[in-house]
Design an enzyme around this catalytic site. Structure first.
Site, PDB file in Angstrom:
ATOM      1  N   ILE A  82       0.861  -1.187   0.000  1.00 48.48           N
ATOM      2  CA  ILE A  82       0.000   0.000   0.000  1.00 48.48           C
ATOM      3  C   ILE A  82       0.901   1.242   0.000  1.00 48.48           C
ATOM      4  CG2 ILE A  82      -1.878   1.193   1.236  1.00 48.48           C
ATOM      5  CD1 ILE A  82      -2.726  -1.629   0.381  1.00 48.48           C
ATOM      6  N   ASP A 120       4.768  -9.944   5.763  1.00 47.80           N
ATOM      7  CA  ASP A 120       5.111  -8.556   5.445  1.00 47.80           C
ATOM      8  C   ASP A 120       5.805  -8.504   4.094  1.00 47.80           C
ATOM      9  OD1 ASP A 120       4.188  -7.486   7.795  1.00 47.80           O
ATOM     10  OD2 ASP A 120       6.119  -6.647   8.423  1.00 47.80           O
ATOM     11  N   VAL A 121       5.716  -7.357   3.433  1.00 47.16           N
ATOM     12  CA  VAL A 121       6.340  -7.238   2.108  1.00 47.16           C
ATOM     13  C   VAL A 121       7.754  -6.651   2.186  1.00 47.16           C
ATOM     14  CG1 VAL A 121       5.506  -4.904   1.506  1.00 47.16           C
ATOM     15  CG2 VAL A 121       5.796  -6.645  -0.290  1.00 47.16           C
ATOM     16  N   GLU A 165      -0.849  -7.324  15.375  1.00 44.53           N
ATOM     17  CA  GLU A 165      -0.007  -8.304  16.080  1.00 44.53           C
ATOM     18  C   GLU A 165      -0.578  -8.658  17.459  1.00 44.53           C
ATOM     19  OE1 GLU A 165       4.500  -8.582  15.596  1.00 44.53           O
ATOM     20  OE2 GLU A 165       4.278  -7.336  17.381  1.00 44.53           O
TER      21      GLU A 165
HETATM   22  C1  4GW Z   1       4.829   4.231   8.857  1.00 46.48           C
HETATM   23  O1  4GW Z   1       4.875   5.242   8.267  1.00 46.48           O
HETATM   24  C2  4GW Z   1       4.299   3.038   8.201  1.00 46.48           C
HETATM   25  S1  4GW Z   1       3.761   2.928   6.636  1.00 46.48           S
HETATM   26  C3  4GW Z   1       4.160   1.822   8.799  1.00 46.48           C
HETATM   27  C4  4GW Z   1       3.619   0.810   7.959  1.00 46.48           C
HETATM   28  C5  4GW Z   1       3.337   1.300   6.723  1.00 46.48           C
HETATM   29  C6  4GW Z   1       2.812   0.516   5.621  1.00 46.48           C
HETATM   30  C7  4GW Z   1       2.708  -0.860   5.762  1.00 46.48           C
HETATM   31  C8  4GW Z   1       2.472   1.096   4.363  1.00 46.48           C
HETATM   32  O2  4GW Z   1       2.523   2.309   4.141  1.00 46.48           O
HETATM   33  N1  4GW Z   1       2.069   0.284   3.344  1.00 46.48           N
HETATM   34  C9  4GW Z   1       1.977  -1.071   3.516  1.00 46.48           C
HETATM   35  O3  4GW Z   1       1.670  -1.789   2.564  1.00 46.48           O
HETATM   36  N2  4GW Z   1       2.268  -1.635   4.737  1.00 46.48           N
HETATM   37  C10 4GW Z   1       2.101  -3.095   4.892  1.00 46.48           C
HETATM   38  O4  4GW Z   1       2.045  -3.436   6.253  1.00 46.48           O
HETATM   39  C11 4GW Z   1       3.321  -3.803   4.308  1.00 46.48           C
HETATM   40  O5  4GW Z   1       2.927  -5.055   3.800  1.00 46.48           O
HETATM   41  C12 4GW Z   1       4.189  -3.980   5.519  1.00 46.48           C
HETATM   42  O6  4GW Z   1       5.137  -5.009   5.366  1.00 46.48           O
HETATM   43  C13 4GW Z   1       3.145  -4.271   6.581  1.00 46.48           C
HETATM   44  C14 4GW Z   1       3.600  -3.980   8.018  1.00 46.48           C
HETATM   45  O7  4GW Z   1       4.227  -2.734   8.105  1.00 46.48           O
HETATM   46  P1  4GW Z   1       5.795  -2.647   8.387  1.00 46.48           P
HETATM   47  O8  4GW Z   1       6.492  -3.707   7.603  1.00 46.48           O
HETATM   48  O9  4GW Z   1       6.272  -1.258   8.124  1.00 46.48           O
HETATM   49  O10 4GW Z   1       5.851  -2.980   9.919  1.00 46.48           O
HETATM   50  P2  4GW Z   1       7.177  -3.439  10.701  1.00 46.48           P
HETATM   51  O11 4GW Z   1       8.148  -2.284  10.651  1.00 46.48           O
HETATM   52  O12 4GW Z   1       6.705  -3.780  12.077  1.00 46.48           O
HETATM   53  O13 4GW Z   1       7.764  -4.629   9.995  1.00 46.48           O
HETATM   54 MN    MN Z   2       7.761  -5.321   8.097  1.00 51.48          MN
END
Ligand code: 4GW
Ligand code: MN
Length: 380
Positions: A139, A227-228, A319
């Site tokens: 996204i 996660d991506v 989570e």
């Molecule tokens: C802060 O500005 C953001 S943007 C935190 C998550 C964001 C986000 C996450 C995004 O803008 N678009 C998106 O597709 N995601 C999806 O949520 C994406 O698949 C990502 O891997 C998943 C979880 O967010 P993350 O990987 O950033 O979370 P963490 O850092 O805990 O792995």
């Molecule tokens: Mn992530």
């Protein structure tokens, strides 16, 4: 019945006595009496046994209306034997590893390198011709992660199996086309984006649930939801597949219960008291059969909505709800941190493989796509 016979015996004696006395009228009434007693007792007996037989049927069959003694679902069983294989014999008193926990108290295996034989597992899973769906969300700026994700997955993820990459995105045009081998395909799913990043992360549960309900069940047997912002760096195969699985969070695999960052507010549906909890599971890696993933995502989404109606949001978003689900619906398999690692952590001795690692990112990079590509070099 016995009583009836005694009755009729008495009656016939009476009849004979009367007959001998030459009393015709009495004879006629006596024989009528005997016939009536016989008829009544016969029907009473028959009726009773019919009812017994019917009750027996009801008790034995789950679908009494469709009872068909000729067909059983067991007739449809096929033999899925694997062929002759040569490998070291498992040793009853020599576990392959003694430095890590390989099984939970509810007998779910924890998957570590060295604890399984891929050849045996592949022989079994190829027999079943399994199809695997892997879901990721890209996204807004996160579309930048898709290319590396799929390129490395093609090298390491379920090699030789049928795989559908389900990429949920609000920017379908930003996803480049890939030439994939037969049996593997990219499916772009257009979805809305949400303003708050917390909501972007949390709404994954709802979208996975809805697509599981509408289409995944027709297309794949298992779902792997990750996660991506990750890349594969070593093999991830069918050893991860099970009814429903979670993954040990790389930051908490050895933490005490009360150090887990579960939701601690009692008002939240994600609440877990400090004297409960098995592991801290990562929000970015779970899966299972389509049916089980449907149940899991449905639970988490509904719990989030309940909290939202009470102006609550759990501390670690999706989570936290996932951890609540796994506390009371125990996973049937658990993936070790080999399957979800962050190279920001020191690599401990027990970690023999790093199969799926976080791509370094910072919020600056996320805000500026070009910086993300140039600085981190993962967009090849
Ligand atoms: C802060 O500005 C953001 S943007 C935190 C998550 C964001 C986000 C996450 C995004 O803008 N678009 C998106 O597709 N995601 C999806 O949520 C994406 O698949 C990502 O891997 C998943 C979880 O967010 P993350 O990987 O950033 O979370 P963490 O850092 O805990 O792995
Ligand atoms: Mn992530």
């Amino acid at each position: 019945m016995t009583l009836c016979f005694i009755f009729s015996e008495q009656a016939s004696t009476m009849f004979l006595e009367q007959f001998n006395k030459g009393n015709g009228k009495k004879c006629f009434f006596s024989s009528l009496f005997i016939t009536v007693v016989f008829t009544i007792s016969f029907y009473w007996y028959e009726n009773k046994t019919i009812r017994w037989r019917f009750e027996g049927l009801l008790r034995c069959s789950q679908e009494p209306s469709n009872v068909n003694d000729d067909v059983s679902p067991l007739d449809l069983l096929t033999d899925l034997a694997i062929g002759r294989m040569l490998y070291d014999k498992p040793q009853t008193f020599k576990p392959p590893r003694s430095d890590i926990l390989m099984i939970t108290p509810w007998l779910a295996p924890i998957i570590w390198n060295g604890s399984y034989n891929s050849d045996i597992l592949n022989a079994q899973f190829h027999q079943r011709n399994v199809r695997i769906g892997i879901t990721v969300f890209a996204i807004k700026k996160y579309t930048a992660f898709v290319k590396t994700f799929i390129k490395t997955a093609e090298q390491f993820f379920m090699v030789g199996y049928k795989v559908n990459y389900y990429v949920f995105t609000d920017r379908a045009n930003d996803i480049s086309n890939f030439t994939l081998p037969e049996g593997r395909q990219l499916v772009i799913l257009k979805v809305p984006s949400y303003k708050r990043w917390q909501e972007v992360s949390m709404r994954r549960m709802e979208m996975i649930r809805d697509h599981a309900y509408q289409r995944f069940y027709k297309e794949v047997d298992y779902l792997v939801c990750v996660d991506v912002d990750m890349r594969f760096s070593d093999s991830v195969g069918v050893e991860i597949l099970s009814d429903v699985f979670g993954t040990l969070h790389p930051g908490f695999y050895n933490a005490q219960r009360d150090h887990f960052t579960y939701e601690r507010r009692q008002q939240s549906t994600a609440y877990i008291p400090t004297d409960e909890g098995d592991f801290y599971y990562a929000g970015g890696y779970f899966g299972g059969t389509v049916e089980e993933v449907y149940k899991l995502t449905n639970f988490c989404h509904n719990a989030m909505m309940t909290d939202q109606n009470n102006s609550l949001e759990a501390i670690w978003h999706d989570e936290s709800y996932l951890n609540k689900y796994f506390l009371y619906h125990k996973p049937t398999k658990i993936l070790s941190p080999e399957y979800l690692w962050d190279n920001g952590f020191d690599v401990p001795q027990f970690l023999q493989r790093r199969r799926f690692v976080a791509v370094p990112k910072n919020h600056n990079a996320i805000r500026n796509k070009r910086a993300l590509q140039e600085n981190h070099g993962y967009q090849k």
